[in-house]
Structures are given as structure tokens and as C-alpha cells.
Design an enzyme around this catalytic site. Sequence first.
Site, PDB file in Angstrom:
ATOM      1  N   GLU A 199      23.071  27.114  39.606  1.00 21.65           N
ATOM      2  CA  GLU A 199      24.041  26.138  39.113  1.00 21.65           C
ATOM      3  C   GLU A 199      24.347  25.084  40.158  1.00 21.65           C
ATOM      4  OE1 GLU A 199      26.509  29.609  36.780  1.00 21.65           O
ATOM      5  OE2 GLU A 199      27.569  28.119  37.954  1.00 21.65           O
ATOM      6  N   CYS A 256      28.167  20.125  44.288  1.00 21.26           N
ATOM      7  CA  CYS A 256      28.361  21.503  44.743  1.00 21.26           C
ATOM      8  C   CYS A 256      27.059  22.247  44.485  1.00 21.26           C
ATOM      9  CB  CYS A 256      29.510  22.127  43.950  1.00 21.26           C
ATOM     10  SG  CYS A 256      29.735  23.881  44.281  1.00 21.26           S
ATOM     11  N   CYS A 303      24.578  36.884  44.325  1.00 26.75           N
ATOM     12  CA  CYS A 303      25.236  37.053  45.629  1.00 26.75           C
ATOM     13  C   CYS A 303      25.467  38.532  45.848  1.00 26.75           C
ATOM     14  CB  CYS A 303      26.580  36.316  45.626  1.00 26.75           C
ATOM     15  SG  CYS A 303      27.454  36.402  47.209  1.00 26.75           S
ATOM     16  N   CYS A 310      32.558  40.011  45.541  1.00 31.16           N
ATOM     17  CA  CYS A 310      33.995  39.729  45.410  1.00 31.16           C
ATOM     18  C   CYS A 310      34.428  39.987  43.961  1.00 31.16           C
ATOM     19  CB  CYS A 310      34.293  38.286  45.804  1.00 31.16           C
ATOM     20  SG  CYS A 310      33.754  37.907  47.478  1.00 31.16           S
ATOM     21  N   CYS A 354      34.722  37.034  41.242  1.00 38.46           N
ATOM     22  CA  CYS A 354      33.668  36.018  41.173  1.00 38.46           C
ATOM     23  C   CYS A 354      32.529  36.400  40.232  1.00 38.46           C
ATOM     24  CB  CYS A 354      33.109  35.790  42.577  1.00 38.46           C
ATOM     25  SG  CYS A 354      31.750  34.627  42.614  1.00 38.46           S
ATOM     26  N   CYS A 374      31.916  28.680  39.897  1.00 30.90           N
ATOM     27  CA  CYS A 374      30.633  29.233  40.295  1.00 30.90           C
ATOM     28  C   CYS A 374      30.235  30.505  39.566  1.00 30.90           C
ATOM     29  CB  CYS A 374      30.563  29.390  41.808  1.00 30.90           C
ATOM     30  SG  CYS A 374      31.268  30.863  42.493  1.00 30.90           S
TER      31      CYS A 374
HETATM   32  N1  SAH Z   1      30.114  32.542  48.926  1.00 28.55           N
HETATM   33  C1  SAH Z   1      30.867  31.482  49.474  1.00 28.55           C
HETATM   34  C2  SAH Z   1      30.653  30.158  48.783  1.00 28.55           C
HETATM   35  C3  SAH Z   1      30.537  30.157  47.285  1.00 28.55           C
HETATM   36  S1  SAH Z   1      31.968  30.609  46.351  1.00 28.55           S
HETATM   37  C4  SAH Z   1      32.330  31.836  49.507  1.00 28.55           C
HETATM   38  O1  SAH Z   1      32.695  32.838  48.914  1.00 28.55           O
HETATM   39  O2  SAH Z   1      33.068  31.129  50.166  1.00 28.55           O
HETATM   40  C5  SAH Z   1      32.918  29.112  46.356  1.00 28.55           C
HETATM   41  C6  SAH Z   1      34.412  29.327  46.253  1.00 28.55           C
HETATM   42  O3  SAH Z   1      34.798  29.681  44.904  1.00 28.55           O
HETATM   43  C7  SAH Z   1      34.947  30.440  47.148  1.00 28.55           C
HETATM   44  O4  SAH Z   1      36.129  30.039  47.795  1.00 28.55           O
HETATM   45  C8  SAH Z   1      35.194  31.518  46.142  1.00 28.55           C
HETATM   46  O5  SAH Z   1      36.062  32.478  46.645  1.00 28.55           O
HETATM   47  C9  SAH Z   1      35.700  30.751  44.955  1.00 28.55           C
HETATM   48  N2  SAH Z   1      35.694  31.474  43.683  1.00 28.55           N
HETATM   49  C10 SAH Z   1      34.754  32.301  43.219  1.00 28.55           C
HETATM   50  N3  SAH Z   1      35.085  32.776  42.001  1.00 28.55           N
HETATM   51  C11 SAH Z   1      36.272  32.223  41.690  1.00 28.55           C
HETATM   52  C12 SAH Z   1      37.153  32.332  40.572  1.00 28.55           C
HETATM   53  N4  SAH Z   1      36.866  33.113  39.521  1.00 28.55           N
HETATM   54  N5  SAH Z   1      38.300  31.615  40.607  1.00 28.55           N
HETATM   55  C13 SAH Z   1      38.596  30.813  41.664  1.00 28.55           C
HETATM   56  N6  SAH Z   1      37.806  30.682  42.740  1.00 28.55           N
HETATM   57  C14 SAH Z   1      36.665  31.391  42.766  1.00 28.55           C
HETATM   58 FE1  SF4 Z   2      29.556  35.649  46.737  1.00 28.57          FE
HETATM   59 FE2  SF4 Z   2      31.250  34.856  44.897  1.00 28.57          FE
HETATM   60 FE3  SF4 Z   2      32.128  36.280  46.963  1.00 28.57          FE
HETATM   61 FE4  SF4 Z   2      31.334  33.740  47.353  1.00 28.57          FE
HETATM   62  S1  SF4 Z   2      33.076  34.423  46.129  1.00 28.57           S
HETATM   63  S2  SF4 Z   2      30.811  35.555  48.587  1.00 28.57           S
HETATM   64  S3  SF4 Z   2      29.671  33.626  45.838  1.00 28.57           S
HETATM   65  S4  SF4 Z   2      30.691  37.016  45.358  1.00 28.57           S
END
Ligand code: SAH
Ligand code: SF4
Length: 345
Positions: free
Chosen positions: A92, A105, A112, A116, A119, A333
Amino acid sequence: MDKIDIKSMYLSELESLMKELGEPKFRAGQIFAWLQSGVDNFDEMTNIPSKLREKLQEGYYIVTAIVKKRLESNIDDTVKYLYELYDGELVETVLMKYKHGYSVCVSTQVGCRMGCSFCASGLNGLKRSLTASEILAQITSTQKDRNIRISNVVLMGMGEPMDNLPNVIRFLKLVSDEKGLNIGLRHISVSTSGVVSGIYRLMEEKLPITLSISLHAPNDAIRTSMMPVNKKWNIAELIKACKDYIDATGRRISFEYAVVSGINDSDANAKELAGLLRGMLCHLNLIPVNPVKENSYKKPDRLKVERFCRLMNDLGINTTIRRTLGSDIDASCGQLRGKAIDENQ
Ligand code: SAH
Ligand code: SF4
């Protein structure tokens, strides 16, 4: 013999290649410019002699990102792309329009492995990392698709950049090359979930990018419940790395905080967070969490986020609420790829 990924090569590497092939040095610059303009095959390089094109064709290939889906927001100018890579994998990319220009972006991995809980990108683990050229191709394909010039890049799409650091560093050097896309490193942000070893490795490169830390919690108990990476490097270790990074680079760090209703949005949470960040050269971004269907996290109401923001500013931490763009097109994302995979099953 496996072919070589020519779009990942630095201009200096192309110059060495031309030397090896007995070609004049300026050909390297021409080829580099074609690659950055987003050509998909060597035949499009019309100022390169056909003999040389054939030679390149034999040993090299050009990485592409093909538009598989394009979603345009009806409420703002955000466009979300689902790009298909050579092996059918999908990534994406989101294009956003701001007053000062276009920002994109990009993804750094397919999936990944960080897991988390909030996410969508990490739901099915890591498929594979992207090459430098595949990260770059998301930009060249988007520029070509819209006939625009992109001036800002954030590495905040799918994937953990620090889990693919050699390719990310190569990408940063390629995209900022004056003879290439020439996007200044000061206009690029790299976001990490807190991979401390990667922060130190990136620091050595002394690249003036903006480092963005996905903090999301004011203490280890909450952070560990949201982000498994916190078991490997806790908040104290992460904050120490951030302070070292600021000392070494003189650059302000940006902290991201996804506000989740009932989990990390209380006044006490704000005070604890302020205690962590006080005195640091930093900025705090609040992002109302985007609920994904696989978890039970709830979006906080707007007033609660505003209260949290006010409190943080009162406590001396420079804080803003992230503008949400493209909320009608799942411009967050991992959500679109997840959907495309669901639809194909
Ligand atoms: N892996 C890296 C970069 C990609 S994620 C990281 O985690 O920083 C980009 C951003 O989107 C991160 O700050 C992540 O925590 C946030 N993010 C992911 N899923 C989300 C969600 N459902 N709601 C809000 N922010 C989210
Ligand atoms: Fe990976 Fe999503 Fe966590 Fe970023 S927020 S490290 S993309 S699992």
C-alpha cells in the site's frame, strides 16, 4: 545467472558498470534518470544505443510497481494505491496533498513481524522485505500515475523500516540523490515501533531525516500490552536511544501516540507521558486509533483527544493532533491489503 536489480543501484555503481562495459560515463547518468522517471523496460530508454540496451536486458531487470487498485477520497485529495510487485505481492502507498505539496506514505515490507495489537499490517506476520527499488518504485509509479512531483516522503506504510534497514538506507540515499528524484532528506520521515538496535545503526549514517517513534503508551505495562517489541527494548531503553539520537544528530524526534479509548487516554496517562518526554527536543503527534475489525480497540471521542492534547501542551510538551486524511478509503496502514486478500479468498 540471476538478473540484477538495476533500479537499486547508486549512480556511482552504474558508472562503474559503464566502465566495465567500455561505455562512456555519461550513459550512467542517462540510465539513472530513466530509472527515476519510472520507465518499466529498457526499450523506453530512447537515448541509449540499442546494443547497450540489449546488454542491459541480458543481465539486469527493472523493478516495477503496477497499480492494482486506486482509491480516491471524496472528502480530500488523498489517493490510496495498492501496488502489485513482480511476485504478485501487494503493498500500500498513500498520496496526500498538503498546502506545501505532495507527500507520499510508502511501505517497506509486505506485512510486518512486529505484531502490534492495533495494526492491520502485522495480522498475518511478515511475507517479505522490499528491495530499495521496490520502495522507490512506489514513488516513481505514483508520480507517473498523477503526473506530479512528490516533495515529502514518510516511511509509515506497511512494515517496520528497522527490520529492513540496509534496503531502507539504500532507498534513502537513492531518493535524495540530486541527479535522481532529489527529495531532500529533511523532507523524509522514518517511523519505527522502537527497534533500538536500528535507531543506533541509523544514527551512524548521519542522515538528516526525521526519526519518528511509535510510542503509544506512557509506561511499560500498557506498551507491552499493545506492542510486543517492548519486551525486547523497554521504554527506558527506547527513550535513552532517542536522547542519544538527538545528541548525535541535533534533529528533533517526533513521537506518535495512538490514542485508544480506555487504554491510554486518561489524565494520569498524559502526566506520566509528559514525565517521559520532558526536556527532550521532540514533538508529540496524537492519532485517534483507527479500529480494525480483528481487535476491540475503540476510537476515543474527539473531545477526549483534544483534552489530552491540551493537557500535554500545558505540561510543556509540544503536541498536535494528526489530521486524518482519506478516512473514507481506509487510508490507514495495512487495511487495504487486508481487504484485497479477504476479497480474493
Ligand atoms: N512499523 C513502523 C512504521 C509503519 S506504521 C511503526 O510502527 O512505526 C505507521 C504508524 O501507524 C505507526 O505509528 C503505527 O503505530 C500507526 N498505526 C498502525 N495501526 C494503526 C491504527 N489502527 N490506528 C492508528 N495508528 C496506527
Ligand atoms: Fe508493524 Fe504495524 Fe507495529 Fe508498525 S504498527 S511495527 S507496521 S505491526
